[in-house]
Design a protein around this motif. Sequence first.
Motif, PDB file in Angstrom:
ATOM      1  N   SER A   1       2.142 -13.213   0.448  1.00 46.42           N
ATOM      2  CA  SER A   1       2.051 -12.768   1.860  1.00 46.42           C
ATOM      3  C   SER A   1       2.798 -11.306   1.532  1.00 46.42           C
ATOM      4  N   TYR A   2       4.159 -11.383   1.253  1.00 42.09           N
ATOM      5  CA  TYR A   2       5.126 -10.166   1.073  1.00 42.09           C
ATOM      6  C   TYR A   2       4.368  -8.972   0.098  1.00 42.09           C
ATOM      7  N   ILE A   3       3.609  -9.390  -0.793  1.00 44.08           N
ATOM      8  CA  ILE A   3       3.013  -8.504  -1.698  1.00 44.08           C
ATOM      9  C   ILE A   3       1.889  -8.066  -1.289  1.00 44.08           C
ATOM     10  N   SER A   4       0.811  -8.968  -0.454  1.00 45.34           N
ATOM     11  CA  SER A   4      -0.576  -8.399  -0.454  1.00 45.34           C
ATOM     12  C   SER A   4      -0.338  -7.617   0.942  1.00 45.34           C
ATOM     13  N   CYS A   5       0.584  -7.846   2.041  1.00 42.93           N
ATOM     14  CA  CYS A   5       0.618  -7.131   3.194  1.00 42.93           C
ATOM     15  C   CYS A   5       0.838  -5.636   3.106  1.00 42.93           C
ATOM     16  N   PRO A   6       1.565  -5.082   2.252  1.00 43.78           N
ATOM     17  CA  PRO A   6       1.823  -3.490   2.065  1.00 43.78           C
ATOM     18  C   PRO A   6       0.658  -2.962   1.374  1.00 43.78           C
ATOM     19  N   LYS A   7       0.128  -3.487   0.478  1.00 42.20           N
ATOM     20  CA  LYS A   7      -1.345  -3.193  -0.054  1.00 42.20           C
ATOM     21  C   LYS A   7      -2.309  -3.047   0.992  1.00 42.20           C
ATOM     22  N   LEU A   8      -2.477  -3.991   1.777  1.00 49.10           N
ATOM     23  CA  LEU A   8      -3.605  -4.082   3.128  1.00 49.10           C
ATOM     24  C   LEU A   8      -3.311  -2.740   3.902  1.00 49.10           C
ATOM     25  N   MET A   9      -1.892  -2.679   4.454  1.00 46.41           N
ATOM     26  CA  MET A   9      -1.533  -1.625   5.095  1.00 46.41           C
ATOM     27  C   MET A   9      -1.849  -0.131   4.490  1.00 46.41           C
ATOM     28  N   GLN A  10      -1.621  -0.040   3.295  1.00 48.78           N
ATOM     29  CA  GLN A  10      -2.061   1.180   2.553  1.00 48.78           C
ATOM     30  C   GLN A  10      -3.405   1.418   2.278  1.00 48.78           C
ATOM     31  N   VAL A  11      -4.214   0.566   2.320  1.00 49.32           N
ATOM     32  CA  VAL A  11      -5.680   0.530   2.407  1.00 49.32           C
ATOM     33  C   VAL A  11      -6.209   0.980   3.929  1.00 49.32           C
ATOM     34  N   ILE A  12      -5.458   0.170   5.037  1.00 45.88           N
ATOM     35  CA  ILE A  12      -5.675   0.557   6.247  1.00 45.88           C
ATOM     36  C   ILE A  12      -5.513   1.888   6.639  1.00 45.88           C
ATOM     37  N   GLY A  13      -4.600   2.594   6.021  1.00 43.58           N
ATOM     38  CA  GLY A  13      -4.169   4.032   6.251  1.00 43.58           C
ATOM     39  C   GLY A  13      -4.981   4.902   5.400  1.00 43.58           C
ATOM     40  N   ASP A  14      -5.550   4.494   4.352  1.00 44.75           N
ATOM     41  CA  ASP A  14      -6.552   5.391   3.403  1.00 44.75           C
ATOM     42  C   ASP A  14      -7.647   5.389   4.084  1.00 44.75           C
ATOM     43  N   ASP A  15      -8.316   4.198   4.857  1.00 47.09           N
ATOM     44  CA  ASP A  15      -9.695   4.275   5.398  1.00 47.09           C
ATOM     45  C   ASP A  15      -9.443   4.992   6.927  1.00 47.09           C
ATOM     46  N   LYS A  16      -8.266   5.324   7.161  1.00 53.04           N
ATOM     47  CA  LYS A  16      -8.123   6.034   8.637  1.00 53.04           C
ATOM     48  C   LYS A  16      -8.725   5.178   9.653  1.00 53.04           C
ATOM     49  N   LEU A  17      -8.525   3.857   9.776  1.00 52.09           N
ATOM     50  CA  LEU A  17      -8.677   3.065  10.868  1.00 52.09           C
ATOM     51  C   LEU A  17      -7.948   3.384  12.223  1.00 52.09           C
ATOM     52  N   TYR A  18      -6.732   3.370  11.907  1.00 47.68           N
ATOM     53  CA  TYR A  18      -5.417   3.948  12.527  1.00 47.68           C
ATOM     54  C   TYR A  18      -5.119   5.328  12.638  1.00 47.68           C
ATOM     55  N   PRO A  19      -4.738   6.025  13.738  1.00 45.37           N
ATOM     56  CA  PRO A  19      -4.117   7.248  13.583  1.00 45.37           C
ATOM     57  C   PRO A  19      -3.243   7.621  12.524  1.00 45.37           C
ATOM     58  N   HIS A  20      -3.079   8.756  12.096  1.00 45.92           N
ATOM     59  CA  HIS A  20      -2.156   9.071  11.104  1.00 45.92           C
ATOM     60  C   HIS A  20      -0.698   8.862  11.354  1.00 45.92           C
ATOM     61  N   TRP A  21      -0.229   9.038  12.277  1.00 48.96           N
ATOM     62  CA  TRP A  21       1.041   8.779  13.005  1.00 48.96           C
ATOM     63  C   TRP A  21       1.708   7.257  12.973  1.00 48.96           C
ATOM     64  N   MET A  22       0.594   6.551  13.089  1.00 44.48           N
ATOM     65  CA  MET A  22       1.024   5.136  12.929  1.00 44.48           C
ATOM     66  C   MET A  22       1.232   4.562  11.647  1.00 44.48           C
ATOM     67  N   VAL A  23       0.270   4.957  10.730  1.00 46.05           N
ATOM     68  CA  VAL A  23       0.240   4.196   9.519  1.00 46.05           C
ATOM     69  C   VAL A  23       0.047   5.409   8.157  1.00 46.05           C
ATOM     70  N   GLY A  24       0.211   6.596   8.584  1.00 46.90           N
ATOM     71  CA  GLY A  24       0.055   7.509   7.572  1.00 46.90           C
ATOM     72  C   GLY A  24       1.198   7.677   6.626  1.00 46.90           C
ATOM     73  N   PHE A  25       2.287   7.273   7.072  1.00 50.93           N
ATOM     74  CA  PHE A  25       3.438   7.453   6.067  1.00 50.93           C
ATOM     75  C   PHE A  25       3.452   5.961   4.993  1.00 50.93           C
ATOM     76  N   MET A  26       2.649   5.326   5.233  1.00 47.91           N
ATOM     77  CA  MET A  26       2.312   4.032   4.279  1.00 47.91           C
ATOM     78  C   MET A  26       1.508   3.962   3.290  1.00 47.91           C
ATOM     79  N   THR A  27       0.473   5.260   3.380  1.00 41.35           N
ATOM     80  CA  THR A  27      -0.455   5.445   2.536  1.00 41.35           C
ATOM     81  C   THR A  27       0.057   5.921   1.194  1.00 41.35           C
TER      82      THR A  27
END
Length: 83
Positions: free
Chosen positions: A26-52
């Motif tokens: 879970s610790y390895i897959s969660c950051p990758k998932l957050m990166q993909v969510i940020g790349d797909d622009k599902l949330y505003p850039h100010w929320m997850v943009g720094f994680m992409t």
Amino acid sequence: MTLISAFGPLNYAGCFAATLSTALASYISCPKLMQVIGDDKLYPHWMVGFMTKGYGKEKEPHFAYVFTFFVSIAFILIGMSSI
């Protein structure tokens, strides 16, 4: 369950190993998932943009790993305060 097994403490070791394996996965897959969510622009850039932003040849999301670590620590501390 320890009463019917051939060697009782082996059950506890197996449960501990399974829990540790799941936590690390879970610790390895969660950051990758957050990166993909940020790349797909599902949330505003100010929320997850720094994680992409990825680093290195494999584009590892270092900021997402750090964020996941601190969120995990926060929930562990919340759980420990209720004991």
